[in-house]
Design a protein around this motif. Structure first.
Motif, PDB file in Angstrom:
ATOM      1  N   ARG A  56     -50.214 -11.949  83.008  1.00 38.88           N
ATOM      2  CA  ARG A  56     -49.619 -10.676  83.195  1.00 38.88           C
ATOM      3  C   ARG A  56     -49.047 -10.831  84.305  1.00 38.88           C
ATOM      4  NH1 ARG A  56     -54.218  -6.397  80.268  1.00 38.88           N
ATOM      5  NH2 ARG A  56     -53.911  -7.310  78.293  1.00 38.88           N
ATOM      6  N   LEU A  57     -47.981 -10.512  84.412  1.00 37.82           N
ATOM      7  CA  LEU A  57     -47.116 -10.094  86.161  1.00 37.82           C
ATOM      8  C   LEU A  57     -47.141  -8.837  86.531  1.00 37.82           C
ATOM      9  CD1 LEU A  57     -45.906 -11.424  88.048  1.00 37.82           C
ATOM     10  CD2 LEU A  57     -43.542 -11.215  86.384  1.00 37.82           C
ATOM     11  N   ARG A 103     -37.998   2.484  83.625  1.00 37.08           N
ATOM     12  CA  ARG A 103     -37.057   2.837  85.213  1.00 37.08           C
ATOM     13  C   ARG A 103     -36.943   1.639  86.012  1.00 37.08           C
ATOM     14  NH1 ARG A 103     -40.067   6.630  85.142  1.00 37.08           N
ATOM     15  NH2 ARG A 103     -41.203   7.823  87.021  1.00 37.08           N
ATOM     16  N   ASP A 104     -35.814   2.586  86.829  1.00 41.99           N
ATOM     17  CA  ASP A 104     -36.481   1.596  87.611  1.00 41.99           C
ATOM     18  C   ASP A 104     -37.334   2.486  89.260  1.00 41.99           C
ATOM     19  OD1 ASP A 104     -32.099   1.284  88.865  1.00 41.99           O
ATOM     20  OD2 ASP A 104     -34.114  -0.015  87.949  1.00 41.99           O
ATOM     21  N   LYS A 105     -37.616   1.086  89.804  1.00 41.26           N
ATOM     22  CA  LYS A 105     -38.736   1.690  91.264  1.00 41.26           C
ATOM     23  C   LYS A 105     -39.876   2.120  89.893  1.00 41.26           C
ATOM     24  CE  LYS A 105     -36.201   3.235  94.707  1.00 41.26           C
ATOM     25  NZ  LYS A 105     -35.755   4.313  95.061  1.00 41.26           N
ATOM     26  N   ILE A 106     -40.271   1.958  88.702  1.00 40.09           N
ATOM     27  CA  ILE A 106     -41.749   2.258  87.779  1.00 40.09           C
ATOM     28  C   ILE A 106     -42.256   1.301  88.159  1.00 40.09           C
ATOM     29  CG2 ILE A 106     -40.845   2.302  85.453  1.00 40.09           C
ATOM     30  CD1 ILE A 106     -42.887   4.222  84.638  1.00 40.09           C
ATOM     31  N   GLY A 107     -43.877   1.390  88.418  1.00 42.30           N
ATOM     32  CA  GLY A 107     -45.141   0.252  88.839  1.00 42.30           C
ATOM     33  C   GLY A 107     -44.943  -0.145  86.591  1.00 42.30           C
ATOM     34  N   VAL A 108     -44.650  -1.772  86.407  1.00 39.59           N
ATOM     35  CA  VAL A 108     -44.568  -2.446  85.361  1.00 39.59           C
ATOM     36  C   VAL A 108     -45.818  -3.369  85.528  1.00 39.59           C
ATOM     37  CG1 VAL A 108     -42.575  -1.718  84.326  1.00 39.59           C
ATOM     38  CG2 VAL A 108     -42.997  -3.718  86.047  1.00 39.59           C
ATOM     39  N   VAL A 109     -47.075  -3.613  83.876  1.00 41.36           N
ATOM     40  CA  VAL A 109     -47.096  -5.237  83.717  1.00 41.36           C
ATOM     41  C   VAL A 109     -46.167  -5.920  82.841  1.00 41.36           C
ATOM     42  CG1 VAL A 109     -49.071  -6.589  82.980  1.00 41.36           C
ATOM     43  CG2 VAL A 109     -48.869  -4.096  84.815  1.00 41.36           C
ATOM     44  N   VAL A 110     -45.575  -7.063  83.321  1.00 39.88           N
ATOM     45  CA  VAL A 110     -45.757  -7.700  81.234  1.00 39.88           C
ATOM     46  C   VAL A 110     -45.924  -8.606  81.082  1.00 39.88           C
ATOM     47  CG1 VAL A 110     -43.028  -7.015  81.531  1.00 39.88           C
ATOM     48  CG2 VAL A 110     -44.005  -8.920  82.794  1.00 39.88           C
ATOM     49  N   GLU A 111     -46.401  -9.447  79.703  1.00 34.96           N
ATOM     50  CA  GLU A 111     -47.607 -10.092  79.104  1.00 34.96           C
ATOM     51  C   GLU A 111     -46.169 -11.730  78.851  1.00 34.96           C
ATOM     52  OE1 GLU A 111     -51.092 -11.042  76.445  1.00 34.96           O
ATOM     53  OE2 GLU A 111     -51.033  -9.519  77.269  1.00 34.96           O
ATOM     54  N   ARG A 124     -44.785  -8.196  76.557  1.00 32.24           N
ATOM     55  CA  ARG A 124     -45.382  -7.618  76.346  1.00 32.24           C
ATOM     56  C   ARG A 124     -44.834  -6.159  77.188  1.00 32.24           C
ATOM     57  NH1 ARG A 124     -51.655  -5.821  75.626  1.00 32.24           N
ATOM     58  NH2 ARG A 124     -51.700  -4.380  75.077  1.00 32.24           N
ATOM     59  N   LEU A 125     -44.475  -5.212  76.864  1.00 35.86           N
ATOM     60  CA  LEU A 125     -43.948  -4.544  78.632  1.00 35.86           C
ATOM     61  C   LEU A 125     -44.632  -3.378  78.632  1.00 35.86           C
ATOM     62  CD1 LEU A 125     -41.979  -3.817  81.172  1.00 35.86           C
ATOM     63  CD2 LEU A 125     -40.765  -3.380  78.991  1.00 35.86           C
ATOM     64  N   MET A 126     -45.251  -3.033  79.296  1.00 37.18           N
ATOM     65  CA  MET A 126     -46.176  -1.739  79.905  1.00 37.18           C
ATOM     66  C   MET A 126     -45.594  -1.384  81.179  1.00 37.18           C
ATOM     67  SD  MET A 126     -50.112  -3.700  79.167  1.00 37.18           S
ATOM     68  CE  MET A 126     -49.783  -4.451  79.567  1.00 37.18           C
ATOM     69  N   VAL A 127     -46.120   0.184  81.602  1.00 38.08           N
ATOM     70  CA  VAL A 127     -45.566   0.559  82.737  1.00 38.08           C
ATOM     71  C   VAL A 127     -46.501   1.734  82.992  1.00 38.08           C
ATOM     72  CG1 VAL A 127     -42.407   0.663  82.048  1.00 38.08           C
ATOM     73  CG2 VAL A 127     -44.606   2.668  81.256  1.00 38.08           C
ATOM     74  N   ASN A 128     -46.346   1.957  84.739  1.00 40.31           N
ATOM     75  CA  ASN A 128     -48.120   2.637  84.567  1.00 40.31           C
ATOM     76  C   ASN A 128     -47.285   3.683  84.665  1.00 40.31           C
ATOM     77  OD1 ASN A 128     -48.840  -0.002  85.317  1.00 40.31           O
ATOM     78  ND2 ASN A 128     -48.819  -0.168  87.292  1.00 40.31           N
ATOM     79  N   HIS A 129     -48.132   4.440  84.165  1.00 37.66           N
ATOM     80  CA  HIS A 129     -47.568   6.480  84.643  1.00 37.66           C
ATOM     81  C   HIS A 129     -48.937   6.875  84.697  1.00 37.66           C
ATOM     82  CE1 HIS A 129     -49.210   6.150  80.500  1.00 37.66           C
ATOM     83  NE2 HIS A 129     -49.359   5.180  80.249  1.00 37.66           N
ATOM     84  N   SER A 130     -48.739   8.587  84.730  1.00 37.60           N
ATOM     85  CA  SER A 130     -49.956   9.522  85.237  1.00 37.60           C
ATOM     86  C   SER A 130     -50.531   9.728  83.608  1.00 37.60           C
ATOM     87  CB  SER A 130     -49.426  10.430  85.791  1.00 37.60           C
ATOM     88  OG  SER A 130     -48.507  11.712  84.695  1.00 37.60           O
ATOM     89  N   ASN A 131     -51.392  10.194  83.753  1.00 37.85           N
ATOM     90  CA  ASN A 131     -52.548  10.451  81.974  1.00 37.85           C
ATOM     91  C   ASN A 131     -52.205  11.722  81.684  1.00 37.85           C
ATOM     92  OD1 ASN A 131     -53.685  12.046  83.890  1.00 37.85           O
ATOM     93  ND2 ASN A 131     -55.377  11.322  83.365  1.00 37.85           N
ATOM     94  N   GLU A 132     -50.737  12.516  82.525  1.00 37.95           N
ATOM     95  CA  GLU A 132     -50.048  13.517  81.620  1.00 37.95           C
ATOM     96  C   GLU A 132     -49.079  12.895  80.774  1.00 37.95           C
ATOM     97  OE1 GLU A 132     -49.283  16.577  84.926  1.00 37.95           O
ATOM     98  OE2 GLU A 132     -52.118  15.486  85.665  1.00 37.95           O
ATOM     99  N   TYR A 133     -48.978  13.828  79.769  1.00 38.30           N
ATOM    100  CA  TYR A 133     -48.084  14.066  78.218  1.00 38.30           C
ATOM    101  C   TYR A 133     -47.547  15.031  78.514  1.00 38.30           C
ATOM    102  CZ  TYR A 133     -45.360  13.309  74.200  1.00 38.30           C
ATOM    103  OH  TYR A 133     -44.327  13.427  73.426  1.00 38.30           O
ATOM    104  N   ARG A 134     -45.863  14.908  79.061  1.00 35.84           N
ATOM    105  CA  ARG A 134     -45.444  16.155  78.613  1.00 35.84           C
ATOM    106  C   ARG A 134     -43.811  15.512  77.031  1.00 35.84           C
ATOM    107  NH1 ARG A 134     -40.744  17.677  79.194  1.00 35.84           N
ATOM    108  NH2 ARG A 134     -39.431  15.799  79.888  1.00 35.84           N
ATOM    109  N   ALA A 135     -44.578  16.422  75.997  1.00 38.82           N
ATOM    110  CA  ALA A 135     -43.705  16.679  75.225  1.00 38.82           C
ATOM    111  C   ALA A 135     -41.420  16.702  75.194  1.00 38.82           C
ATOM    112  CB  ALA A 135     -44.551  17.385  73.483  1.00 38.82           C
ATOM    113  N   PRO A 136     -41.595  15.945  74.532  1.00 33.88           N
ATOM    114  CA  PRO A 136     -39.647  16.671  75.066  1.00 33.88           C
ATOM    115  C   PRO A 136     -39.802  17.770  75.478  1.00 33.88           C
ATOM    116  CG  PRO A 136     -39.720  15.050  73.533  1.00 33.88           C
ATOM    117  CD  PRO A 136     -41.291  15.339  74.255  1.00 33.88           C
TER     118      PRO A 136
END
Length: 165
Positions: A56-57, A103-111, A124-136
């Motif tokens: 996991r990178l 996107r650019d500059k976002i934290g990621v973890v790839v396995e 497997r590609l995962m992005v780091n994000h906040s726990n707040e979801y905003r629907a379109p």
């Protein structure tokens, strides 16, 4: 056989079974099931140990490195320790559609696995994000992430065959 002798024999048998189980866990092939979590610089420092191991990178997407081919569903980008110039980075190849927030500059973890050619093949590609979801919002296109990818593709200057920088 007396009850005391039977209890001692039972306790000895239980200790032997527990010892055998502990020996199997300690000396068996448990190392083949390990997944290493490394940053790009840590992985590159491992040398040959990094090849074929499941890894996991973790890092950030290097700005300007995203190349998305929608026709073949192939994504190439670089994962770096940080966004500064000269930070250690690794080329990643993924065959899955990236998450919407990618996107650019976002934290990621790839396995996936790293090979001798210097390419990390991700399954497997995962992005780091906040726990707040905003629907379109109403009228907002839910596939807007594709615009970001197509803009990055035209400005990307990453060589797809390079290992680390």
């Amino acid at each position: 056989m007396t009850p005391v002798a039977r209890n001692r024999l039972f306790a000895l048998g239980a200790l032997l079974v527990a010892g055998a189980g502990l020996g199997f866990v300690a000396f068996g092939n448990i190392g083949e099931n390990l997944v290493y979590y490394w940053s790009p610089s840590e992985m590159l420092a491992q040398g040959d140990k990094a090849y074929t191991a499941t890894i996991r990178l973790g890092g950030v997407v290097q700005p300007g490195s995203i190349q998305w081919n929608a026709e073949h569903t192939t994504l190439h980008f670089r994962v770096a320790n940080d966004v500064t110039d000269g930070a250690a980075s690794v080329l990643v190849r993924s065959t899955e559609t990236p998450p919407q927030m990618f996107r650019d500059k976002i934290g990621v973890v790839v396995e996936g696995t790293y090979d001798a050619s210097g390419v990390f093949s991700s399954n497997r590609l995962m992005v780091n994000h906040s726990n707040e979801y905003r629907a379109p919002k109403e009228g907002e296109d839910p596939n807007k992430w594709r615009e970001t990818l197509s803009e990055s593709t035209t400005t990307a200057s990453t060589s797809t065959g390079a290992g680390a920088r």
